[in-house]
Write an enzyme that holds these catalytic residues in place. Structure first.
Site, PDB file in Angstrom:
ATOM      1  N   SER A  13       0.826  -1.220   0.000  1.00  0.00           N
ATOM      2  CA  SER A  13       0.000   0.000   0.000  1.00  0.00           C
ATOM      3  C   SER A  13       0.858   1.268   0.000  1.00  0.00           C
ATOM      4  CB  SER A  13      -0.975   0.001   1.171  1.00  0.00           C
ATOM      5  OG  SER A  13      -0.307   0.156   2.403  1.00  0.00           O
ATOM      6  N   ARG A  65      22.383 -14.751   3.190  1.00  0.00           N
ATOM      7  CA  ARG A  65      21.922 -13.367   2.995  1.00  0.00           C
ATOM      8  C   ARG A  65      22.776 -12.665   1.949  1.00  0.00           C
ATOM      9  NH1 ARG A  65      18.082 -11.718   6.518  1.00  0.00           N
ATOM     10  NH2 ARG A  65      18.048 -12.778   8.500  1.00  0.00           N
ATOM     11  N   MET A  90      10.444  -6.881   3.943  1.00  0.00           N
ATOM     12  CA  MET A  90      10.662  -7.473   5.267  1.00  0.00           C
ATOM     13  C   MET A  90      11.859  -8.426   5.287  1.00  0.00           C
ATOM     14  SD  MET A  90       8.379  -5.738   6.695  1.00  0.00           S
ATOM     15  CE  MET A  90       7.939  -6.329   8.323  1.00  0.00           C
ATOM     16  N   LEU A  93      18.844  -6.554   5.644  1.00  0.00           N
ATOM     17  CA  LEU A  93      19.806  -6.366   4.550  1.00  0.00           C
ATOM     18  C   LEU A  93      21.233  -6.411   5.077  1.00  0.00           C
ATOM     19  CD1 LEU A  93      17.771  -3.527   2.868  1.00  0.00           C
ATOM     20  CD2 LEU A  93      18.113  -5.835   1.947  1.00  0.00           C
ATOM     21  N   ASN A 107      13.668   4.000   3.837  1.00  0.00           N
ATOM     22  CA  ASN A 107      12.794   3.002   4.451  1.00  0.00           C
ATOM     23  C   ASN A 107      11.689   3.714   5.214  1.00  0.00           C
ATOM     24  OD1 ASN A 107      11.961   0.384   5.400  1.00  0.00           O
ATOM     25  ND2 ASN A 107      12.921   0.849   7.384  1.00  0.00           N
ATOM     26  N   HIS A 109       9.264   2.920   8.582  1.00  0.00           N
ATOM     27  CA  HIS A 109       9.103   2.001   9.712  1.00  0.00           C
ATOM     28  C   HIS A 109       7.924   2.496  10.548  1.00  0.00           C
ATOM     29  CE1 HIS A 109      10.204  -0.972  12.647  1.00  0.00           C
ATOM     30  NE2 HIS A 109      10.073  -0.064  13.592  1.00  0.00           N
ATOM     31  N   THR A 141      20.811   2.879   7.174  1.00  0.00           N
ATOM     32  CA  THR A 141      22.191   2.571   7.544  1.00  0.00           C
ATOM     33  C   THR A 141      22.231   1.078   7.890  1.00  0.00           C
ATOM     34  OG1 THR A 141      21.731   3.121   9.839  1.00  0.00           O
ATOM     35  CG2 THR A 141      22.625   4.894   8.464  1.00  0.00           C
ATOM     36  N   GLU A 174       1.363   6.959   7.035  1.00  0.00           N
ATOM     37  CA  GLU A 174       2.466   6.460   6.194  1.00  0.00           C
ATOM     38  C   GLU A 174       2.219   6.846   4.740  1.00  0.00           C
ATOM     39  OE1 GLU A 174       3.868   2.423   6.767  1.00  0.00           O
ATOM     40  OE2 GLU A 174       2.880   2.302   8.706  1.00  0.00           O
TER      41      GLU A 174
HETATM   42  C1  GAR Z   1       4.031  -0.760   6.644  1.00  0.00           C
HETATM   43  O1  GAR Z   1       3.303  -0.478   7.807  1.00  0.00           O
HETATM   44  C2  GAR Z   1       5.503  -0.451   6.861  1.00  0.00           C
HETATM   45  O2  GAR Z   1       5.714   0.662   7.694  1.00  0.00           O
HETATM   46  C3  GAR Z   1       5.989  -1.712   7.518  1.00  0.00           C
HETATM   47  O3  GAR Z   1       5.328  -2.738   6.829  1.00  0.00           O
HETATM   48  C4  GAR Z   1       4.073  -2.260   6.368  1.00  0.00           C
HETATM   49  C5  GAR Z   1       3.962  -2.564   4.894  1.00  0.00           C
HETATM   50  O4  GAR Z   1       2.685  -2.266   4.395  1.00  0.00           O
HETATM   51  N1  GAR Z   1       7.418  -1.823   7.436  1.00  0.00           N
HETATM   52  C6  GAR Z   1       8.175  -2.362   8.385  1.00  0.00           C
HETATM   53  O5  GAR Z   1       7.739  -2.845   9.397  1.00  0.00           O
HETATM   54  C7  GAR Z   1       9.670  -2.337   8.093  1.00  0.00           C
HETATM   55  N2  GAR Z   1      10.439  -2.501   9.286  1.00  0.00           N
HETATM   56  P1  GAR Z   1       2.462  -2.065   2.841  1.00  0.00           P
HETATM   57  O6  GAR Z   1       3.040  -3.305   2.166  1.00  0.00           O
HETATM   58  O7  GAR Z   1       0.976  -2.002   2.676  1.00  0.00           O
HETATM   59  O8  GAR Z   1       3.149  -0.811   2.410  1.00  0.00           O
END
Ligand code: GAR
Length: 211
Positions: A13, A65, A90, A93, A107, A109, A141, A174
């Site tokens: 999203s 990895r 997810m 890295l 990124n 978060h 980072t 977000e």
């Molecule tokens: C989002 O809430 C994003 O902030 C989180 O995963 C979700 C992805 O939703 N990211 C993390 O937790 C990274 N550490 P989306 O696929 O609908 O954008």
């Protein structure tokens, strides 16, 4: 015209919000590709419907990895990115991957970093009795969920909140802050000094959302 490559693992999203803002606001940039580590990521269908190149690099096909990140970087670099955007990607890295894209890797978060790096951020914020939660866009980072902060959005934590309801409230923000941050980056409006990011024209780097 700058090239943006977006990495996803699932729903996508945030990726959608960036694709739509790029088109609607006519950024001097294009979404060159959406890359996923999962062939089943729902966001891939959206990308294909919008005529955006997609690629899958399945982490399960690699022994380490390092090997996965090397192939991921090879695929990403094929799209000549000026910016690589992690949007719900997810995977942890490697330092080598992060260094390769240093200064052009963003990124998002779902917490007010540096609080709550890692998983289950909303449940942990509720558990800790936080009255504020939110999301952070940052330059990446090698340390997980760490790096110079571009913009943050804060929302209240309500007494009735569950992880799910708080997650939905944060996600709305977000979708506002990530496209904004990416646009600032591609328009060269950000300066990084001593680990701090400033918008050159002083645009607010915080969003307060009442609901
Ligand atoms: C989002 O809430 C994003 O902030 C989180 O995963 C979700 C992805 O939703 N990211 C993390 O937790 C990274 N550490 P989306 O696929 O609908 O954008």
């Amino acid at each position: 015209m700058k090239n943006i490559v977006i990495l996803i693992s699932g729903r996508g999203s945030n990726m959608e919000a960036i694709v739509q803002a790029c088109a609607q606001e006519k950024w001097g940039a294009r979404i060159a590709a959406i890359v996923s580590n999962k062939a089943t990521a729902a966001g891939l269908a959206f990308a294909a419907q919008h005529g955006i190149d997609t690629a899958v690099v399945d982490h399960k096909q690699f022994d380490s990895r390092e090997a996965f990140d090397a192939e991921l970087a090879r695929v990403i670099d094929g799209f000549q990115p000026d910016l690589v955007v992690l949007a719900g990607f997810m995977r942890i890295l490697t330092e080598g991957f992060v260094r390769h894209y240093e200064g052009r890797l963003l990124n998002i978060h779902p917490s007010l970093l540096p609080a709550f790096p890692g998983l289950h951020t909303h449940e942990r914020a509720i558990e800790a009795g936080c009255k504020l939660a939110g999301a952070t866009v940052h330059l990446v980072t090698p340390e997980l969920d760490h790096g110079p902060i571009v913009i943050q959005a804060a929302v209240p934590v309500l007494p009735s909140d569950t992880g799910e309801s708080l997650s939905a409230r944060v996600l709305r923000q977000e979708h506002l802050i990530y496209p904004r941050a990416v646009r600032w980056f591609v328009e060269d409006q950000l300066t990084v000094s001593n680990g701090r990011v400033q918008h050159q024209a002083g645009a607010p780097q915080v969003v307060w959302a009442a609901d």
